[in-house]
Design a protein around this motif. Structure first.
Motif, short mmCIF file in Angstrom:
data_model
loop_
_atom_site.label_atom_id
_atom_site.label_comp_id
_atom_site.label_asym_id
_atom_site.label_seq_id
_atom_site.Cartn_x
_atom_site.Cartn_y
_atom_site.Cartn_z
N LEU A 35 0.71 -1.09 -0.01
CA LEU A 35 -0.08 -0.04 -0.07
C LEU A 35 0.80 1.27 -0.14
CD1 LEU A 35 -2.98 0.58 0.21
CD2 LEU A 35 -2.68 0.96 2.65
N ASN A 36 0.65 2.19 -0.98
CA ASN A 36 1.29 3.37 -0.99
C ASN A 36 0.34 4.51 -1.39
OD1 ASN A 36 0.91 3.58 -3.81
ND2 ASN A 36 2.95 2.48 -4.18
N ALA A 37 0.60 5.71 -1.36
CA ALA A 37 -0.27 6.81 -1.63
C ALA A 37 -1.22 6.91 -2.87
CB ALA A 37 0.50 8.14 -1.48
N LEU A 38 -0.27 6.25 -3.80
CA LEU A 38 -0.83 6.33 -5.16
C LEU A 38 -2.02 5.27 -5.26
CD1 LEU A 38 -1.30 7.10 -8.30
CD2 LEU A 38 0.69 5.60 -8.66
N ILE A 39 -1.88 4.19 -4.59
CA ILE A 39 -2.70 3.06 -4.58
C ILE A 39 -3.92 3.56 -3.80
CG2 ILE A 39 -3.48 0.79 -3.51
CD1 ILE A 39 -0.72 -0.06 -4.30
N VAL A 40 -3.90 4.40 -2.83
CA VAL A 40 -4.90 5.07 -1.92
C VAL A 40 -5.72 5.88 -2.54
CG1 VAL A 40 -5.64 6.28 -0.08
CG2 VAL A 40 -4.03 4.52 0.34
N TYR A 41 -5.17 6.66 -3.59
CA TYR A 41 -5.68 7.79 -4.36
C TYR A 41 -6.50 6.94 -5.29
CZ TYR A 41 -6.46 10.96 -8.28
OH TYR A 41 -7.03 11.71 -9.06
N GLU A 42 -6.09 5.95 -5.84
CA GLU A 42 -7.03 5.17 -7.12
C GLU A 42 -7.89 4.51 -6.40
OE1 GLU A 42 -6.64 5.44 -10.38
OE2 GLU A 42 -4.68 6.40 -10.42
N TYR A 43 -7.95 3.95 -5.41
CA TYR A 43 -8.94 3.40 -4.53
C TYR A 43 -10.15 4.22 -4.25
CZ TYR A 43 -11.20 0.83 -0.61
OH TYR A 43 -12.02 0.27 0.08
N GLY A 63 5.73 3.04 1.22
CA GLY A 63 5.43 4.34 0.97
C GLY A 63 5.61 5.38 2.16
N SER A 64 6.16 6.36 2.09
CA SER A 64 6.49 7.29 3.27
C SER A 64 5.15 8.02 3.61
CB SER A 64 7.29 8.43 2.98
OG SER A 64 7.12 9.09 1.96
N GLY A 65 4.23 8.13 2.39
CA GLY A 65 3.00 9.11 2.73
C GLY A 65 1.97 8.07 3.45
N VAL A 66 2.06 6.82 3.28
CA VAL A 66 1.13 5.94 3.99
C VAL A 66 1.66 6.04 5.36
CG1 VAL A 66 0.60 3.47 4.27
CG2 VAL A 66 0.10 4.73 1.92
N LEU A 67 3.09 5.86 5.62
CA LEU A 67 3.67 5.63 6.84
C LEU A 67 3.15 6.80 7.72
CD1 LEU A 67 7.17 3.98 6.42
CD2 LEU A 67 4.64 2.95 6.61
N LYS A 68 3.38 8.01 7.31
CA LYS A 68 2.91 9.22 8.00
C LYS A 68 1.52 9.26 8.29
CE LYS A 68 6.85 11.68 6.07
NZ LYS A 68 7.23 12.93 4.99
N ALA A 69 0.66 8.87 7.27
CA ALA A 69 -0.69 8.84 7.63
C ALA A 69 -1.25 7.89 8.78
CB ALA A 69 -1.57 8.46 6.26
N LYS A 228 -3.74 15.23 -3.65
CA LYS A 228 -5.13 14.71 -3.18
C LYS A 228 -4.95 13.72 -2.06
CE LYS A 228 -6.96 16.32 -7.68
NZ LYS A 228 -7.70 15.87 -9.14
N PHE A 229 -4.04 12.70 -2.29
CA PHE A 229 -4.04 11.77 -1.00
C PHE A 229 -3.64 12.42 0.53
CE2 PHE A 229 -0.82 9.44 1.75
CZ PHE A 229 -1.28 8.54 2.00
N GLU A 230 -2.77 13.43 0.27
CA GLU A 230 -2.29 13.96 1.53
C GLU A 230 -3.79 14.88 2.01
OE1 GLU A 230 0.29 14.02 2.94
OE2 GLU A 230 1.64 13.25 1.68
N LEU A 231 -4.44 15.59 1.12
CA LEU A 231 -5.72 16.30 1.59
C LEU A 231 -6.55 15.36 2.21
CD1 LEU A 231 -6.02 18.77 -1.43
CD2 LEU A 231 -4.97 19.32 0.73
#
Length: 246
Positions: A35-43, A63-69, A228-231
């Motif tokens: 799981l990474n940020a791009l996968i979450v965005y597409e999901y 992915g660092s974005g997912v770990l931070k989230a 958009k994932f971050e938002l």
């Protein structure tokens, strides 16, 4: 651990790879998602992809974005399990356990270089077959038959998000392999076509920046999706705060 709509395996790299290989021995079938940020965005944005990921049954954080989230929303610090490292560790264990690997994706010269380098790294690795990732939908039946006839235990699909998971889901019930995993651009790195970020950049979560330098045209198009994932994560956090205060 639950993160958004995903049940995450809170395991380190070696234990995740070992569990997946043990599953091959016991006859379990794993559809793996790193799981990474791009996968979450597409999901969140793509209904077909959303439905496809409902078939996934083994999710690790990448992915660092997912770990931070996760740290923000779940108040937990978890270790990263990079997709390319999980693939390589599975290959290492497979080479010692005589499990058969099939590679699907990238251009033919890239996937053949990937096989060459994997065999050099893991001499006992049994590559049951391969096919490039550029084919018409009408060819899928033939490719599924080729994979099944190869008697592969493990299938790595490197066709990028969301295409790779959509293809796996579409053919999941017909494929006899026990571990199926989308690996994005891992073939490009293992083949030597692209360089991986230095370890210090990986530790700082800057792999995306290194990739952008190497593939600016491709990677710059992804930045709006990452924003958009971050938002979305920020919105989820604010909702949790309001719920907690209420």
């Amino acid at each position: 651990m639950r993160f958004l709509d995903f049940d995450l395996q809170d395991r380190d790299l070696d234990s995740a790879a070992s569990e997946l290989l043990d599953g091959v021995k016991s006859g379990k079938k794993y559809f793996v998602l790193t799981l990474n940020a791009l996968i979450v965005y597409e999901y969140l944005r793509n209904r077909d992809y959303h439905e496809a990921l409902e078939r996934v049954n083994y999710v690790v954080p990448d992915g660092s974005g997912v770990l931070k989230a996760i740290k923000l929303l779940n108040k937990r610090k978890v270790g990263r399990v990079p997709g390319i490292d999980l693939m390589l560790t599975i290959c290492k264990l497979a080479s010692m356990g005589n499990k058969r690997i099939y590679l699907l994706g990238s251009k033919t010269d890239t996937v053949t270089k990937t096989i060459k380098n994997l065999k050099e790294r893991y001499p006992g690795l049994n590559i049951a077959g391969y096919h490039n990732g550029f084919f018409d939908e009408s060819e899928s039946d033939t490719i599924v038959s080729e994979i099944n006839n190869s008697r592969a235990d493990i299938l790595f699909v490197g066709m990028g998000v969301p295409k790779q998971e959509l293809w796996i889901t579409e053919n999941l019930d017909r494929l006899n392999v026990k571990v199926l995993m989308g690996v994005g651009g891992s073939f490009d790195v293992i083949s030597g076509n692209l360089k991986r970020a230095p370890a210090w950049m990986q530790r700082l979560g800057l792999e995306w920046f290194y990739r952008t330098i190497q593939e600016p045209r491709k990677r710059l198009r992804l930045i709006p999706k990452l924003v958009k994932f971050e938002l979305h994560i920020l919105k989820s956090y604010l909702c949790l705060r309001r719920g907690g205060s209420g």
